[in-house]
Design a protein around this motif. Sequence first.
Motif, PDB file in Angstrom:
ATOM      1  N   VAL A   8     -10.192  -6.749  26.475  1.00 20.45           N
ATOM      2  CA  VAL A   8     -10.575  -8.113  26.115  1.00 20.45           C
ATOM      3  C   VAL A   8     -11.063  -8.110  24.668  1.00 20.45           C
ATOM      4  N   ALA A   9     -10.473  -8.963  23.844  1.00 14.19           N
ATOM      5  CA  ALA A   9     -10.785  -9.020  22.415  1.00 14.19           C
ATOM      6  C   ALA A   9     -11.576 -10.280  22.103  1.00 14.19           C
ATOM      7  N   LEU A  10     -12.694 -10.104  21.392  1.00 14.81           N
ATOM      8  CA  LEU A  10     -13.583 -11.220  21.046  1.00 14.81           C
ATOM      9  C   LEU A  10     -13.678 -11.354  19.526  1.00 14.81           C
ATOM     10  N   GLY A  11     -13.918 -12.591  19.062  1.00 17.17           N
ATOM     11  CA  GLY A  11     -14.175 -12.735  17.635  1.00 17.17           C
ATOM     12  C   GLY A  11     -13.623 -14.002  17.018  1.00 17.17           C
ATOM     13  N   ASP A  12     -13.183 -13.848  15.769  1.00 13.71           N
ATOM     14  CA  ASP A  12     -12.741 -14.974  14.961  1.00 13.71           C
ATOM     15  C   ASP A  12     -11.290 -14.758  14.526  1.00 13.71           C
ATOM     16  N   SER A  13     -10.930 -15.258  13.349  1.00 12.79           N
ATOM     17  CA  SER A  13      -9.540 -15.210  12.888  1.00 12.79           C
ATOM     18  C   SER A  13      -9.008 -13.788  12.746  1.00 12.79           C
ATOM     19  N   PHE A  14      -9.877 -12.848  12.396  1.00 10.42           N
ATOM     20  CA  PHE A  14      -9.478 -11.450  12.257  1.00 10.42           C
ATOM     21  C   PHE A  14      -8.836 -10.948  13.545  1.00 10.42           C
ATOM     22  N   ALA A  50      -6.647  -9.843  27.384  1.00  6.68           N
ATOM     23  CA  ALA A  50      -7.092 -11.203  27.091  1.00  6.68           C
ATOM     24  C   ALA A  50      -7.601 -11.240  25.657  1.00  6.68           C
ATOM     25  N   ASN A  51      -7.312 -12.307  24.959  1.00  7.16           N
ATOM     26  CA  ASN A  51      -7.797 -12.483  23.587  1.00  7.16           C
ATOM     27  C   ASN A  51      -8.514 -13.831  23.510  1.00  7.16           C
ATOM     28  N   LEU A  52      -9.840 -13.778  23.394  1.00 11.39           N
ATOM     29  CA  LEU A  52     -10.667 -14.980  23.393  1.00 11.39           C
ATOM     30  C   LEU A  52     -11.030 -15.445  21.981  1.00 11.39           C
ATOM     31  N   ALA A  53     -10.590 -14.718  20.962  1.00  9.40           N
ATOM     32  CA  ALA A  53     -10.977 -15.002  19.582  1.00  9.40           C
ATOM     33  C   ALA A  53     -10.372 -16.310  19.093  1.00  9.40           C
ATOM     34  N   VAL A  54     -11.158 -17.045  18.306  1.00  8.26           N
ATOM     35  CA  VAL A  54     -10.706 -18.308  17.715  1.00  8.26           C
ATOM     36  C   VAL A  54     -11.163 -18.344  16.255  1.00  8.26           C
ATOM     37  N   ARG A  55     -10.251 -18.678  15.381  1.00  7.13           N
ATOM     38  CA  ARG A  55     -10.537 -18.719  13.946  1.00  7.13           C
ATOM     39  C   ARG A  55     -11.709 -19.656  13.628  1.00  7.13           C
ATOM     40  N   GLY A  56     -12.464 -19.265  12.602  1.00  4.86           N
ATOM     41  CA  GLY A  56     -13.555 -20.112  12.126  1.00  4.86           C
ATOM     42  C   GLY A  56     -14.874 -19.937  12.847  1.00  4.86           C
ATOM     43  N   LYS A  57     -14.898 -19.158  13.925  1.00  9.25           N
ATOM     44  CA  LYS A  57     -16.120 -19.040  14.711  1.00  9.25           C
ATOM     45  C   LYS A  57     -17.148 -18.138  14.025  1.00  9.25           C
ATOM     46  N   LYS A  58     -18.407 -18.546  14.115  1.00  3.43           N
ATOM     47  CA  LYS A  58     -19.516 -17.740  13.629  1.00  3.43           C
ATOM     48  C   LYS A  58     -20.074 -16.905  14.780  1.00  3.43           C
ATOM     49  N   ILE A  59     -20.981 -15.974  14.444  1.00  2.00           N
ATOM     50  CA  ILE A  59     -21.487 -15.059  15.468  1.00  2.00           C
ATOM     51  C   ILE A  59     -22.092 -15.812  16.652  1.00  2.00           C
ATOM     52  N   GLY A  60     -22.924 -16.802  16.376  1.00  2.00           N
ATOM     53  CA  GLY A  60     -23.550 -17.549  17.457  1.00  2.00           C
ATOM     54  C   GLY A  60     -22.533 -18.192  18.381  1.00  2.00           C
ATOM     55  N   GLN A  61     -21.466 -18.731  17.793  1.00  2.00           N
ATOM     56  CA  GLN A  61     -20.422 -19.366  18.593  1.00  2.00           C
ATOM     57  C   GLN A  61     -19.648 -18.343  19.411  1.00  2.00           C
ATOM     58  N   VAL A  62     -19.330 -17.210  18.803  1.00  2.00           N
ATOM     59  CA  VAL A  62     -18.603 -16.166  19.527  1.00  2.00           C
ATOM     60  C   VAL A  62     -19.408 -15.714  20.741  1.00  2.00           C
ATOM     61  N   LEU A  63     -20.699 -15.464  20.532  1.00  2.00           N
ATOM     62  CA  LEU A  63     -21.541 -15.004  21.636  1.00  2.00           C
ATOM     63  C   LEU A  63     -21.699 -16.086  22.710  1.00  2.00           C
ATOM     64  N   ALA A  64     -21.880 -17.321  22.286  1.00  2.00           N
ATOM     65  CA  ALA A  64     -22.106 -18.407  23.247  1.00  2.00           C
ATOM     66  C   ALA A  64     -20.846 -18.778  24.019  1.00  2.00           C
ATOM     67  N   GLU A  65     -19.690 -18.727  23.357  1.00  2.00           N
ATOM     68  CA  GLU A  65     -18.460 -19.233  23.954  1.00  2.00           C
ATOM     69  C   GLU A  65     -17.568 -18.146  24.552  1.00  2.00           C
ATOM     70  N   GLN A  66     -17.727 -16.903  24.113  1.00  2.00           N
ATOM     71  CA  GLN A  66     -16.784 -15.871  24.528  1.00  2.00           C
ATOM     72  C   GLN A  66     -17.394 -14.747  25.362  1.00  2.00           C
ATOM     73  N   LEU A  67     -18.683 -14.486  25.203  1.00  2.00           N
ATOM     74  CA  LEU A  67     -19.281 -13.314  25.840  1.00  2.00           C
ATOM     75  C   LEU A  67     -19.247 -13.390  27.365  1.00  2.00           C
ATOM     76  N   ASP A  68     -19.739 -14.483  27.939  1.00  2.00           N
ATOM     77  CA  ASP A  68     -19.740 -14.611  29.392  1.00  2.00           C
ATOM     78  C   ASP A  68     -18.315 -14.611  29.939  1.00  2.00           C
ATOM     79  N   ALA A  69     -17.413 -15.288  29.230  1.00  2.00           N
ATOM     80  CA  ALA A  69     -16.012 -15.332  29.671  1.00  2.00           C
ATOM     81  C   ALA A  69     -15.403 -13.931  29.675  1.00  2.00           C
ATOM     82  N   ALA A  70     -15.759 -13.140  28.667  1.00  2.00           N
ATOM     83  CA  ALA A  70     -15.247 -11.768  28.592  1.00  2.00           C
ATOM     84  C   ALA A  70     -15.789 -10.922  29.739  1.00  2.00           C
ATOM     85  N   LEU A  71     -17.078 -11.005  29.988  1.00  2.00           N
ATOM     86  CA  LEU A  71     -17.688 -10.208  31.058  1.00  2.00           C
ATOM     87  C   LEU A  71     -17.127 -10.592  32.425  1.00  2.00           C
TER      88      LEU A  71
END
Length: 257
Positions: A8-14, A50-71
């Motif tokens: 499972v990949a988390l993050g932003d545009s990278f 699974a790739n949950l990363a979305v361009r433009g996201k900041k750390i707070g957004q990545v943690l809030a929107e992707q972490l629980d979904a990844a787990l």
Amino acid sequence: MTFTERFVALGDSFTEGVGDEDLLLPNGVRGWADRVAEQLMLADTNWGYANLAVRGKKIGQVLAEQLDAALALQPTLVSLYAGGNDILRPKVDIDELMAAYDDGVARLAASGARVLLFTGFDSAKSAVFGRTRGRTAIYNEWVREIADRHGTLLLDYWRLREFQDRRYWAEDRLHMSTAGHTLMAKRVLEVLQAEDVIAMPQLPALATLSRRAAFAADAQWVRRHLAPWVGRRLRGQSSGDSLTAKYPQLTGLHPVS
């Protein structure tokens, strides 16, 4: 399908894959994470991705929107890179930022998954983004410390000097090109100690521009990329506002030629 190995990949545009265009794929991009998943699946069909990363996201957004979904996907391998969009903001408290990042990494590590983190790229050669080099260096020291604390894998992007070659970068000068994402996939697989059969694309000849041609190229870049990027930030908008994750559920991938 039930997968016994789950990346499972988390993050932003990278991590989403911006700069590696493929209009036939979700969000119109491929990227290093897709390429890594393809190689893992070539070696073992029990891998899901699974790739949950979305361009433009900041750390707070990545943690809030992707972490629980990844787990919830019960990953056995998870990658996390976020912070570049925070570093580029006019003001940022990196210490506060990395405290939240540390908490997120702790949760990922506690799940039992192997966790892969990244330092930020050394932008020393960029006339624009090089101004944030000091912030990135501080961020990187935090990432290295957090990786040590939680026993994660680390890809030290800052030290990958081959990426100083501009041919590994997209026209926007902010994201890796197809060649850059391909090379990054190989470097990630090395950290994972996984084999690959990825063929690197042939790089074009490195052009030497006259001063006038370089000025014209810079002016074009400002019009096409920098001005719209600044405009979005002034309006409080992000290039990822209308997008969702490419692969929100575990899936199998086949290598794209």
